[in-house]
Write a protein that holds these residues in place. Structure first.
Motif, PDB file in Angstrom:
ATOM      1  N   GLY A  44      14.440   0.673  41.216  1.00  0.00           N
ATOM      2  CA  GLY A  44      15.014   0.335  42.516  1.00  0.00           C
ATOM      3  C   GLY A  44      15.839   1.422  43.162  1.00  0.00           C
ATOM      4  O   GLY A  44      16.644   1.161  44.048  1.00  0.00           O
ATOM      5  N   GLY A  45      15.669   2.666  42.712  1.00  0.00           N
ATOM      6  CA  GLY A  45      16.405   3.781  43.283  1.00  0.00           C
ATOM      7  C   GLY A  45      17.712   4.038  42.555  1.00  0.00           C
ATOM      8  O   GLY A  45      18.107   3.282  41.672  1.00  0.00           O
ATOM      9  N   ILE A  46      18.361   5.139  42.932  1.00  0.00           N
ATOM     10  CA  ILE A  46      19.620   5.536  42.303  1.00  0.00           C
ATOM     11  C   ILE A  46      20.610   5.973  43.369  1.00  0.00           C
ATOM     12  O   ILE A  46      20.227   6.356  44.472  1.00  0.00           O
ATOM     13  CB  ILE A  46      19.427   6.688  41.292  1.00  0.00           C
ATOM     14  CG1 ILE A  46      18.778   7.911  41.959  1.00  0.00           C
ATOM     15  CG2 ILE A  46      18.636   6.212  40.074  1.00  0.00           C
ATOM     16  CD1 ILE A  46      18.736   9.157  41.121  1.00  0.00           C
ATOM     17  N   ASP A  47      21.881   5.923  43.014  1.00  0.00           N
ATOM     18  CA  ASP A  47      22.951   6.365  43.910  1.00  0.00           C
ATOM     19  C   ASP A  47      23.561   7.650  43.367  1.00  0.00           C
ATOM     20  O   ASP A  47      23.944   7.706  42.190  1.00  0.00           O
ATOM     21  CB  ASP A  47      24.032   5.286  44.013  1.00  0.00           C
ATOM     22  CG  ASP A  47      23.485   3.999  44.616  1.00  0.00           C
ATOM     23  OD1 ASP A  47      22.720   4.090  45.595  1.00  0.00           O
ATOM     24  OD2 ASP A  47      23.808   2.918  44.101  1.00  0.00           O
ATOM     25  N   VAL A 104      21.023   6.200  34.049  1.00  0.00           N
ATOM     26  CA  VAL A 104      21.743   5.494  32.981  1.00  0.00           C
ATOM     27  C   VAL A 104      22.666   4.439  33.582  1.00  0.00           C
ATOM     28  O   VAL A 104      22.694   3.290  33.129  1.00  0.00           O
ATOM     29  CB  VAL A 104      22.535   6.491  32.093  1.00  0.00           C
ATOM     30  CG1 VAL A 104      23.475   5.764  31.153  1.00  0.00           C
ATOM     31  CG2 VAL A 104      21.571   7.375  31.312  1.00  0.00           C
ATOM     32  N   HIS A 105      23.412   4.816  34.614  1.00  0.00           N
ATOM     33  CA  HIS A 105      24.332   3.870  35.256  1.00  0.00           C
ATOM     34  C   HIS A 105      23.573   2.674  35.825  1.00  0.00           C
ATOM     35  O   HIS A 105      24.009   1.525  35.680  1.00  0.00           O
ATOM     36  CB  HIS A 105      25.146   4.555  36.346  1.00  0.00           C
ATOM     37  CG  HIS A 105      26.069   3.623  37.066  1.00  0.00           C
ATOM     38  ND1 HIS A 105      27.230   3.159  36.492  1.00  0.00           N
ATOM     39  CD2 HIS A 105      25.981   3.040  38.276  1.00  0.00           C
ATOM     40  CE1 HIS A 105      27.828   2.329  37.337  1.00  0.00           C
ATOM     41  NE2 HIS A 105      27.085   2.241  38.431  1.00  0.00           N
ATOM     42  N   ARG A 106      22.452   2.931  36.456  1.00  0.00           N
ATOM     43  CA  ARG A 106      21.648   1.843  37.033  1.00  0.00           C
ATOM     44  C   ARG A 106      21.218   0.869  35.941  1.00  0.00           C
ATOM     45  O   ARG A 106      21.320  -0.347  36.101  1.00  0.00           O
ATOM     46  CB  ARG A 106      20.431   2.414  37.758  1.00  0.00           C
ATOM     47  CG  ARG A 106      19.413   1.396  38.231  1.00  0.00           C
ATOM     48  CD  ARG A 106      19.954   0.525  39.352  1.00  0.00           C
ATOM     49  NE  ARG A 106      18.931  -0.391  39.799  1.00  0.00           N
ATOM     50  CZ  ARG A 106      18.902  -1.701  39.524  1.00  0.00           C
ATOM     51  NH1 ARG A 106      19.859  -2.243  38.808  1.00  0.00           N
ATOM     52  NH2 ARG A 106      17.927  -2.456  39.948  1.00  0.00           N
ATOM     53  N   GLY A 107      20.750   1.394  34.835  1.00  0.00           N
ATOM     54  CA  GLY A 107      20.315   0.524  33.742  1.00  0.00           C
ATOM     55  C   GLY A 107      21.458  -0.259  33.133  1.00  0.00           C
ATOM     56  O   GLY A 107      21.348  -1.464  32.909  1.00  0.00           O
ATOM     57  N   LEU A 108      22.573   0.410  32.887  1.00  0.00           N
ATOM     58  CA  LEU A 108      23.690  -0.246  32.215  1.00  0.00           C
ATOM     59  C   LEU A 108      24.448  -1.207  33.123  1.00  0.00           C
ATOM     60  O   LEU A 108      25.139  -2.095  32.634  1.00  0.00           O
ATOM     61  CB  LEU A 108      24.637   0.797  31.631  1.00  0.00           C
ATOM     62  CG  LEU A 108      24.050   1.647  30.507  1.00  0.00           C
ATOM     63  CD1 LEU A 108      25.064   2.683  30.037  1.00  0.00           C
ATOM     64  CD2 LEU A 108      23.584   0.786  29.344  1.00  0.00           C
ATOM     65  N   SER A 109      24.325  -1.037  34.433  1.00  0.00           N
ATOM     66  CA  SER A 109      25.029  -1.940  35.350  1.00  0.00           C
ATOM     67  C   SER A 109      24.145  -3.090  35.824  1.00  0.00           C
ATOM     68  O   SER A 109      24.610  -3.959  36.553  1.00  0.00           O
ATOM     69  CB  SER A 109      25.571  -1.166  36.547  1.00  0.00           C
ATOM     70  OG  SER A 109      24.502  -0.622  37.304  1.00  0.00           O
ATOM     71  N   ALA A 110      22.889  -3.106  35.395  1.00  0.00           N
ATOM     72  CA  ALA A 110      21.982  -4.184  35.805  1.00  0.00           C
ATOM     73  C   ALA A 110      22.396  -5.497  35.142  1.00  0.00           C
ATOM     74  O   ALA A 110      22.903  -5.497  34.016  1.00  0.00           O
ATOM     75  CB  ALA A 110      20.551  -3.842  35.397  1.00  0.00           C
TER      76      ALA A 110
END
Length: 179
Positions: A44-47, A104-110
């Motif tokens: 879903g994209g990254i920031d 990594v942040h995207r995965g861990l914050s899902a």
């Protein structure tokens, strides 16, 4: 490390890291530039924070303004590939680290209900050692998410080095004593 990878693949790179830095590597995951587009689109994209506008047709057909940006796969690829900076590869490497951190942040914050699906979708674009299957990656991510005492910190450093052109080829030469 690039030469070690070219001639020895992942095992050659792992051996080179251990030899030069004294670091043991238990597992590896690899995403090539083409897979990066699919991986980032799958999650879903990254920031990321873009320090300066990226307008580099050699890296891709996407112009990325400076500031906080939500990047899809094509934009993340352009961001990761661009060398159009005063220091060339050094900013490029920094940008690649930002992309890894954002993934990594995207995965861990899902939300927990999305994590397994994100990992499953991501593995299509990953090459890993044989022990890193979907269940292993999910278990590792779940452990990290629930371990508040040890938050994920990604650390990187530039080895003491110098540059040289040898036989028309550009090299970065590690300062063995400084390492």
């Amino acid at each position: 490390f690039n030469a070690a990878y070219t001639f020895g693949g992942p095992s050659g790179t792992i051996a080179a890291v251990k030899n030069l830095c004294g670091v043991d590597i238990d597992h590896y995951a690899e995403v090539n530039f083409e897979g990066l587009v699919g991986l980032i689109d799958a999650i879903g994209g990254i920031d990321v924070v873009v320090d300066e506008t990226v307008d580099d047709p050699d890296a891709g057909n996407v112009v990325i303004p400076a500031g906080e940006q939500h990047l899809d796969g094509a934009a993340a690829l352009t961001f990761s590939r661009s060398r159009a900076y005063a220091d060339g590869d050094y900013t490029r490497v920094s940008n690649q680290r930002k992309v890894i951190e954002a993934i990594v942040h995207r995965g861990l914050s899902a939300p927990a209900t999305e994590l397994h699906g994100l990992i499953q979708a991501s593995t299509e674009f990953l090459t890993t050692d044989s022990a890193m299957d979907v269940d292993f990656i999910y278990s590792l991510a779940d452990q990290i998410r629930h371990n508040n005492d040890y938050p994920v910190t990604i650390t990187s450093a530039t080895l003491p080095s110098s540059t040289a052109t040898i036989g028309g080829v550009s090299y970065v030469i590690a300062d063995q004593a400084g390492v």
